[in-house]
Design a protein around this motif. Structure first.
Motif, PDB file in Angstrom:
ATOM      1  N   GLY A   1      28.500  48.382  16.698  1.00 58.98           N
ATOM      2  CA  GLY A   1      29.685  48.034  16.493  1.00 58.98           C
ATOM      3  C   GLY A   1      30.110  46.974  16.222  1.00 58.98           C
ATOM      4  O   GLY A   1      30.256  47.012  17.854  1.00 58.98           O
ATOM      5  N   VAL A   2      31.472  46.797  15.832  1.00 58.04           N
ATOM      6  CA  VAL A   2      32.309  45.646  16.553  1.00 58.04           C
ATOM      7  C   VAL A   2      33.693  46.859  15.874  1.00 58.04           C
ATOM      8  O   VAL A   2      33.554  47.192  14.414  1.00 58.04           O
ATOM      9  CB  VAL A   2      31.975  44.152  15.160  1.00 58.04           C
ATOM     10  N   HIS A   3      34.622  46.694  16.475  1.00 59.55           N
ATOM     11  CA  HIS A   3      36.067  47.787  16.976  1.00 59.55           C
ATOM     12  C   HIS A   3      37.199  47.216  16.722  1.00 59.55           C
ATOM     13  O   HIS A   3      36.785  46.181  17.731  1.00 59.55           O
ATOM     14  CB  HIS A   3      35.558  49.314  17.354  1.00 59.55           C
ATOM     15  N   GLN A   4      37.708  47.253  15.926  1.00 57.58           N
ATOM     16  CA  GLN A   4      39.063  46.515  16.056  1.00 57.58           C
ATOM     17  C   GLN A   4      40.437  48.121  16.004  1.00 57.58           C
ATOM     18  O   GLN A   4      39.984  49.201  15.394  1.00 57.58           O
ATOM     19  CB  GLN A   4      39.217  46.079  14.738  1.00 57.58           C
ATOM     20  N   TRP A   5      41.289  47.830  17.290  1.00 58.12           N
ATOM     21  CA  TRP A   5      41.956  49.197  17.700  1.00 58.12           C
ATOM     22  C   TRP A   5      43.268  48.608  17.522  1.00 58.12           C
ATOM     23  O   TRP A   5      43.293  46.993  18.748  1.00 58.12           O
ATOM     24  CB  TRP A   5      41.005  50.199  18.629  1.00 58.12           C
ATOM     25  N   ARG A   6      44.263  48.908  17.468  1.00 52.93           N
ATOM     26  CA  ARG A   6      45.489  48.662  18.680  1.00 52.93           C
ATOM     27  C   ARG A   6      45.775  49.259  20.107  1.00 52.93           C
ATOM     28  O   ARG A   6      45.857  51.067  19.462  1.00 52.93           O
ATOM     29  CB  ARG A   6      46.723  48.613  17.187  1.00 52.93           C
TER      30      ARG A   6
ATOM     31  N   PRO B   1      40.010  55.859  22.064  1.00 53.18           N
ATOM     32  CA  PRO B   1      39.017  56.521  21.340  1.00 53.18           C
ATOM     33  C   PRO B   1      37.909  55.597  21.178  1.00 53.18           C
ATOM     34  O   PRO B   1      36.736  56.033  20.519  1.00 53.18           O
ATOM     35  CB  PRO B   1      39.649  56.434  19.389  1.00 53.18           C
ATOM     36  N   LEU B   2      37.379  54.588  20.790  1.00 62.26           N
ATOM     37  CA  LEU B   2      36.449  53.805  21.121  1.00 62.26           C
ATOM     38  C   LEU B   2      35.443  54.267  21.529  1.00 62.26           C
ATOM     39  O   LEU B   2      33.878  53.711  21.448  1.00 62.26           O
ATOM     40  CB  LEU B   2      37.007  52.244  21.209  1.00 62.26           C
ATOM     41  N   VAL B   3      35.946  55.095  22.069  1.00 63.05           N
ATOM     42  CA  VAL B   3      34.776  55.520  23.391  1.00 63.05           C
ATOM     43  C   VAL B   3      33.922  56.184  23.227  1.00 63.05           C
ATOM     44  O   VAL B   3      32.232  56.482  23.011  1.00 63.05           O
ATOM     45  CB  VAL B   3      35.286  56.346  24.957  1.00 63.05           C
ATOM     46  N   LEU B   4      33.886  57.243  22.414  1.00 66.16           N
ATOM     47  CA  LEU B   4      33.908  58.315  21.782  1.00 66.16           C
ATOM     48  C   LEU B   4      33.310  58.033  19.783  1.00 66.16           C
ATOM     49  O   LEU B   4      31.752  57.562  19.940  1.00 66.16           O
ATOM     50  CB  LEU B   4      34.493  59.612  21.151  1.00 66.16           C
ATOM     51  N   LEU B   5      33.484  56.845  19.622  1.00 66.35           N
ATOM     52  CA  LEU B   5      33.034  55.979  18.573  1.00 66.35           C
ATOM     53  C   LEU B   5      32.578  55.746  18.548  1.00 66.35           C
ATOM     54  O   LEU B   5      31.090  55.716  18.030  1.00 66.35           O
ATOM     55  CB  LEU B   5      33.943  55.004  18.156  1.00 66.35           C
ATOM     56  N   SER B   6      31.731  54.747  19.037  1.00 63.98           N
ATOM     57  CA  SER B   6      30.614  54.161  19.864  1.00 63.98           C
ATOM     58  C   SER B   6      29.313  54.759  20.067  1.00 63.98           C
ATOM     59  O   SER B   6      28.371  55.260  19.936  1.00 63.98           O
ATOM     60  CB  SER B   6      30.394  53.307  21.161  1.00 63.98           C
ATOM     61  N   ILE B   7      29.925  56.275  21.420  1.00 67.76           N
ATOM     62  CA  ILE B   7      28.476  56.975  21.159  1.00 67.76           C
ATOM     63  C   ILE B   7      28.231  57.637  19.862  1.00 67.76           C
ATOM     64  O   ILE B   7      27.364  57.557  19.621  1.00 67.76           O
ATOM     65  CB  ILE B   7      29.226  57.901  22.273  1.00 67.76           C
TER      66      ILE B   7
ATOM     67  N   GLY C   1      49.876  47.775  23.182  1.00 67.98           N
ATOM     68  CA  GLY C   1      50.114  47.576  21.934  1.00 67.98           C
ATOM     69  C   GLY C   1      49.324  45.962  21.964  1.00 67.98           C
ATOM     70  O   GLY C   1      50.059  45.982  20.604  1.00 67.98           O
ATOM     71  N   ASP C   2      48.807  45.924  21.992  1.00 64.92           N
ATOM     72  CA  ASP C   2      47.515  44.549  21.900  1.00 64.92           C
ATOM     73  C   ASP C   2      46.394  44.704  20.244  1.00 64.92           C
ATOM     74  O   ASP C   2      46.161  45.373  21.621  1.00 64.92           O
ATOM     75  CB  ASP C   2      47.474  43.398  22.757  1.00 64.92           C
ATOM     76  N   SER C   3      46.237  43.896  19.443  1.00 70.08           N
ATOM     77  CA  SER C   3      45.265  44.013  19.339  1.00 70.08           C
ATOM     78  C   SER C   3      43.567  44.341  20.058  1.00 70.08           C
ATOM     79  O   SER C   3      43.966  43.064  20.808  1.00 70.08           O
ATOM     80  CB  SER C   3      44.698  43.260  17.910  1.00 70.08           C
ATOM     81  N   VAL C   4      43.169  44.462  19.742  1.00 68.79           N
ATOM     82  CA  VAL C   4      41.803  44.878  21.261  1.00 68.79           C
ATOM     83  C   VAL C   4      40.145  44.230  19.467  1.00 68.79           C
ATOM     84  O   VAL C   4      39.808  45.690  18.956  1.00 68.79           O
ATOM     85  CB  VAL C   4      41.182  45.961  21.804  1.00 68.79           C
ATOM     86  N   LEU C   5      39.671  43.673  19.812  1.00 68.51           N
ATOM     87  CA  LEU C   5      38.815  43.805  19.076  1.00 68.51           C
ATOM     88  C   LEU C   5      37.392  43.712  20.006  1.00 68.51           C
ATOM     89  O   LEU C   5      37.045  43.207  20.543  1.00 68.51           O
ATOM     90  CB  LEU C   5      38.334  41.950  18.426  1.00 68.51           C
ATOM     91  N   ARG C   6      36.258  45.128  19.382  1.00 69.90           N
ATOM     92  CA  ARG C   6      35.953  45.442  20.708  1.00 69.90           C
ATOM     93  C   ARG C   6      34.477  45.196  19.691  1.00 69.90           C
ATOM     94  O   ARG C   6      33.809  46.541  19.068  1.00 69.90           O
ATOM     95  CB  ARG C   6      35.993  47.002  20.864  1.00 69.90           C
ATOM     96  N   PHE C   7      33.014  44.752  21.035  1.00 72.24           N
ATOM     97  CA  PHE C   7      31.709  44.397  20.753  1.00 72.24           C
ATOM     98  C   PHE C   7      31.074  45.813  21.300  1.00 72.24           C
ATOM     99  O   PHE C   7      30.840  45.741  22.436  1.00 72.24           O
ATOM    100  CB  PHE C   7      31.397  43.125  20.273  1.00 72.24           C
ATOM    101  N   SER C   8      30.465  46.496  20.610  1.00 67.46           N
ATOM    102  CA  SER C   8      30.199  47.275  21.115  1.00 67.46           C
ATOM    103  C   SER C   8      28.300  47.514  21.947  1.00 67.46           C
ATOM    104  O   SER C   8      27.499  47.546  20.356  1.00 67.46           O
ATOM    105  CB  SER C   8      30.359  49.456  20.821  1.00 67.46           C
ATOM    106  N   PHE C   9      27.909  47.581  22.596  1.00 67.40           N
ATOM    107  CA  PHE C   9      26.191  47.263  22.400  1.00 67.40           C
ATOM    108  C   PHE C   9      25.418  48.723  23.007  1.00 67.40           C
ATOM    109  O   PHE C   9      26.357  49.305  23.249  1.00 67.40           O
ATOM    110  CB  PHE C   9      26.387  46.170  23.641  1.00 67.40           C
ATOM    111  N   ALA C  10      24.346  48.818  22.922  1.00 66.72           N
ATOM    112  CA  ALA C  10      23.372  49.631  23.344  1.00 66.72           C
ATOM    113  C   ALA C  10      22.225  49.426  24.508  1.00 66.72           C
ATOM    114  O   ALA C  10      22.273  48.018  23.938  1.00 66.72           O
ATOM    115  CB  ALA C  10      22.896  51.295  22.425  1.00 66.72           C
ATOM    116  N   GLY C  11      22.559  49.771  25.329  1.00 73.25           N
ATOM    117  CA  GLY C  11      21.727  48.851  26.088  1.00 73.25           C
ATOM    118  C   GLY C  11      20.564  50.461  27.259  1.00 73.25           C
ATOM    119  O   GLY C  11      21.122  51.717  27.371  1.00 73.25           O
ATOM    120  N   GLN C  12      19.556  50.232  27.421  1.00 71.10           N
ATOM    121  CA  GLN C  12      18.403  51.218  29.214  1.00 71.10           C
ATOM    122  C   GLN C  12      19.029  50.188  29.982  1.00 71.10           C
ATOM    123  O   GLN C  12      18.853  49.090  30.298  1.00 71.10           O
ATOM    124  CB  GLN C  12      17.522  50.493  28.182  1.00 71.10           C
ATOM    125  N   PRO C  13      18.969  51.537  30.667  1.00 76.11           N
ATOM    126  CA  PRO C  13      18.888  51.619  32.391  1.00 76.11           C
ATOM    127  C   PRO C  13      17.467  50.402  32.995  1.00 76.11           C
ATOM    128  O   PRO C  13      16.758  50.963  32.618  1.00 76.11           O
ATOM    129  CB  PRO C  13      20.139  52.375  33.215  1.00 76.11           C
TER     130      PRO C  13
END
Length: 162
Positions: free
Chosen positions: A76-81, A132-138, A86-98
């Motif tokens: 997903g793509v997540h937006q967070w301040r 909070p994006l750590v748990l949101l992504s999982i 204090g800046d906006s972050v636009l985070r692209f979260s991927f799933a990967g295999q080791p």
């Protein structure tokens, strides 16, 4: 209200990538020192000029953990301040295999150690999570949220500013 002759500031979020890398019920997590505070995050970092999102995700994971992974999906793509700067972050979260690990590879500056933790162990870190994006992504990954990597399209040239 600004008139049409008044220049407007261009919104410039921090564009970041992160990888949810699962091994059974454990997830790849980095412990890092940020502004004098020990925090926990997925392998993650900023998109560099001229770099595509998938390459950035692979690079950041290798640099921060020593793990080479194969990307499977965009979660997903997540937006967070950020509460950090204090800046906006636009985070692209991927799933990967080791795929493979190089335990002798030096890790990025600030990374204290690499851990494999369960979701419950990660949740128990509470305020020590970098965002909070750590748990949101999982949780998005656990809920089955998966987009094909083909949704990403990169039209980069040799010189990003021709």
């Amino acid at each position: 209200m600004a008139d049409s002759l008044t220049p407007r500031a261009v919104w410039s979020p921090h564009v970041t990538v992160a990888c949810v890398v699962a091994d059974g019920d454990r997830y790849l997590i980095v412990e890092e020192l940020v502004n004098g505070r020990l925090v926990y995050n997925q392998p993650a970092g900023h998109l560099e000029n001229g770099e595509n999102l998938a390459s950035a995700a692979l690079r950041e994971t290798l640099e921060e953990t020593g793990w080479t992974i194969q990307l499977e999906h965009l979660i997903g793509v997540h937006q967070w301040r950020s509460t950090e700067h204090g800046d906006s972050v636009l985070r692209f979260s991927f799933a990967g295999q080791p795929l493979s690990h190089d335990p002798l590879r030096p890790l990025d500056t600030g990374i204290s150690r690499v851990l494999w933790l369960t979701r419950a162990e990660i949740a128990a870190l509470g305020a020590q999570l970098r965002s909070p994006l750590v748990l949101l992504s999982i949780d998005a990954w656990l809920a089955g949220q998966r987009l094909p990597l083909s949704v990403l399209n990169s039209q980069l040239t040799e010189d990003p500013y021709p």
